[in-house]
Motif scaffolding. Structure first.
Motif, mmCIF file in Angstrom:
data_model
loop_
_atom_site.group_PDB
_atom_site.id
_atom_site.type_symbol
_atom_site.label_atom_id
_atom_site.label_comp_id
_atom_site.label_asym_id
_atom_site.label_seq_id
_atom_site.Cartn_x
_atom_site.Cartn_y
_atom_site.Cartn_z
ATOM 1 N N LEU A 7 0.823 -1.205 0.000
ATOM 2 C CA LEU A 7 0.000 0.000 0.000
ATOM 3 C C LEU A 7 0.862 1.263 0.000
ATOM 4 C CD1 LEU A 7 -2.850 -1.039 2.446
ATOM 5 C CD2 LEU A 7 -3.114 -0.405 0.049
ATOM 6 N N ARG A 8 1.953 1.261 0.754
ATOM 7 C CA ARG A 8 2.857 2.419 0.717
ATOM 8 C C ARG A 8 3.544 2.529 -0.637
ATOM 9 N NH1 ARG A 8 3.809 0.715 6.201
ATOM 10 N NH2 ARG A 8 5.590 -0.554 5.536
ATOM 11 N N LEU A 9 3.851 1.388 -1.241
ATOM 12 C CA LEU A 9 4.430 1.397 -2.582
ATOM 13 C C LEU A 9 3.429 1.949 -3.598
ATOM 14 C CD1 LEU A 9 7.168 0.367 -3.798
ATOM 15 C CD2 LEU A 9 5.934 -1.682 -4.507
ATOM 16 N N LEU A 10 2.171 1.589 -3.439
ATOM 17 C CA LEU A 10 1.129 2.082 -4.331
ATOM 18 C C LEU A 10 0.904 3.582 -4.146
ATOM 19 C CD1 LEU A 10 -1.003 1.226 -6.422
ATOM 20 C CD2 LEU A 10 -2.551 0.751 -4.534
ATOM 21 N N LYS A 11 0.922 4.032 -2.912
ATOM 22 C CA LYS A 11 0.730 5.453 -2.627
ATOM 23 C C LYS A 11 1.861 6.294 -3.225
ATOM 24 C CE LYS A 11 0.501 8.684 1.272
ATOM 25 N NZ LYS A 11 0.502 8.780 2.762
ATOM 26 N N THR A 12 3.110 5.878 -3.000
ATOM 27 C CA THR A 12 4.244 6.632 -3.530
ATOM 28 C C THR A 12 4.295 6.538 -5.048
ATOM 29 O OG1 THR A 12 5.419 6.024 -1.500
ATOM 30 C CG2 THR A 12 6.715 7.010 -3.259
ATOM 31 N N GLY A 13 3.925 5.377 -5.595
ATOM 32 C CA GLY A 13 3.910 5.232 -7.045
ATOM 33 C C GLY A 13 2.896 6.143 -7.710
ATOM 34 N N ASN A 14 1.727 6.286 -7.106
ATOM 35 C CA ASN A 14 0.739 7.226 -7.639
ATOM 36 C C ASN A 14 1.229 8.667 -7.547
ATOM 37 O OD1 ASN A 14 -1.296 5.435 -8.449
ATOM 38 N ND2 ASN A 14 -2.090 5.255 -6.363
ATOM 39 N N MET A 15 1.978 8.964 -6.519
ATOM 40 C CA MET A 15 2.440 10.329 -6.314
ATOM 41 C C MET A 15 3.499 10.724 -7.350
ATOM 42 S SD MET A 15 4.070 11.991 -2.851
ATOM 43 C CE MET A 15 5.433 10.814 -2.873
ATOM 44 N N VAL A 16 4.406 9.818 -7.691
ATOM 45 C CA VAL A 16 5.492 10.153 -8.620
ATOM 46 C C VAL A 16 5.170 9.763 -10.055
ATOM 47 C CG1 VAL A 16 7.211 9.965 -6.796
ATOM 48 C CG2 VAL A 16 6.667 7.954 -8.172
#
Length: 426
Positions: free
Chosen positions: A120-129
């Motif tokens: 989930l943290r990987l998904l959140k950061t991936g959406n951000m960048v």
């Protein structure tokens, strides 16, 4: 092992990037060599037959060292390893995107190898960048497989889209829930996690309902993504709908009816039913359904308790421990009934006070008319009583004969006097 191509030329930099950075490499050689070294080391570990969960822990540890956001904690001030100097935000953003794409490409194929919190943290950061959509879809599939292990804090992913104006990425949550439900329907996983996901959805809806930009179709789509049988109680869903109606005051009457159809009044607790019965934001039909459901529950519980107390009941000795309510439940029912009666009495008192105030207002308006009428009636009655007393003293009638000889008014309003009385006065 295959991994994403490394952009060694300056042409890989975005066209709209700063000219000073476009003249340099997209990423520095030290950064690329470090990632290459990690991928080669990871390939050697996989070739030795190491368990997938250990490989997943290695990837998680390595990723959290490079990007502190993936660990859920901020980087310590003394940790300057692989950190860019301040003011180079664009290069840092590009490094994060390239690193996340590389990490996603080397994840083990086993879905249980990486924790759901890290995904989930990987998904959140991936959406951000702005990571590639195909790689993000792969992460979403892995998260959906283990969605019942997620926490509410980790699911609060902000929306980074310029099209949607909501604070939270509700569309992402809808996709995750629908995929999880499909996995459970297909029987690939046990259905026990569906109840946990239903609670997460209701809590998520209650938080997202505060956003005034959240549209009603999105709210209803997420609420309906979970099957009705997955909710053991609808208290969480009722709280989310009440919060939405409180925030979105411009919702029409028909939309309120459609929204409240999602609630099963029979699944509401005593506290939620009492709140719903007094909730002015709910449609009248929904309030009536809640009242009927509570009345039906009360009657069924009373009849059931009577059947237990009755010694002639044939099922008294069989399964008594399974069917018998505890004393606490019976006290709860009695308190609920007493509270309902008190509310009803209070409502009647308010109505009586309102009627009394209206009567007082009417009496004040017609005070003059009623006072003159009362004075006229009193004068007529006094004259009539004097006349009767004089005639009784003159003729010597007793009280019984006077009562029988008293004039009586007919339907037409004329006084009808007996003949002996008329002869006595002539």
């Amino acid at each position: 092992m295959d991994h994403p191509p490394l952009p060694y030329s300056s042409t890989a930099f975005p066209v709209d990037g700063p000219p000073s950075l476009a003249a340099k490499y997209w990423l520095d050689e030290a950064y690329i060599s470090d990632i290459d070294h990690f991928i080669k080391t990871l390939s050697g570990i996989k070739a030795k037959g190491v368990r997938p969960d250990l490989i997943g822990s290695i990837i998680t540890h390595y990723a959290c060292k490079w990007i502190p956001e993936l660990s859920g904690e901020l980087a310590s001030p003394g940790d300057t390893n692989h950190q860019l100097p301040p003011g180079n935000a664009t290069v840092s953003w590009l490094k994060k995107r390239f690193f996340i794409e590389t990490i996603v490409s080397v994840l083990p194929p086993e879905k249980e190898a990486v924790p759901c919190s890290f995904l989930l943290r990987l998904l959140k950061t991936g959406n951000m960048v702005g990571v590639d959509s195909n790689l993000l879809e792969e992460v979403e599939k892995r998260v959906a497989w283990r969605l019942d292990q997620a926490t509410m804090k980790e699911l609060m992913i902000p929306c980074f889209s310029h099209v949607t104006g909501t604070l939270l990425d509700v569309e992402l949550m809808i996709r995750l829930v629908k995929r999880f439900v499909e996995i459970n329907v297909e029987g690939l996983r046990s259905g026990a996690g569906l109840f946990k996901v239903a609670k997460l959805v209701d809590a998520y809806l209650a938080e997202a309902a505060v956003d005034s930009e959240l549209a009603l179709p999105e709210f209803m789509e997420l609420a309906g993504a979970v099957p009705a049988q997955a909710r053991s109680t609808d208290d969480g869903l009722y709280r989310a709908i009440d919060t939405y109606l409180k925030t979105h005051v411009n919702v029409t009457k028909e939309e309120r009816k459609t929204l409240c159809k999602l609630i099963d009044s029979q699944k509401l607790s005593v506290e939620a039913s009492l709140h719903a019965a007094q909730n002015e934001r709910l449609p009248v039909r929904s309030v009536i359904q809640v009242l009927f459901s509570e009345q039906a529950k009360l009657h069924s519980n009373v009849n059931w308790s009577r059947s237990i107390v009755n010694p002639k009941s044939p099922n008294l000795g069989s399964g008594l421990a399974d069917r018998c309510h505890s004393s606490r439940d019976i006290m709860t029912l009695q308190q609920m009934e007493m509270k309902r009666l008190k509310d009803h009495v209070s409502k009647l008192e308010r109505q009586c006070q309102l009627m009394q105030s209206q009567i007082d207002k009417l009496l004040e308006k017609k005070k003059g008319f009623f006072s003159w009428r009362k004075f006229a009636n009193t004068t007529n009655l006094g004259a009539l009583s004097v006349e009767v007393n004089e005639r009784v003293e003159g003729r010597g009638y007793d009280s019984g004969s006077i009562g029988k000889q008293t004039p009586v008014k007919t339907k037409q309003g004329r006084s009808k006097t007996p003949k002996p009385w008329r002869q006595s006065t002539s």
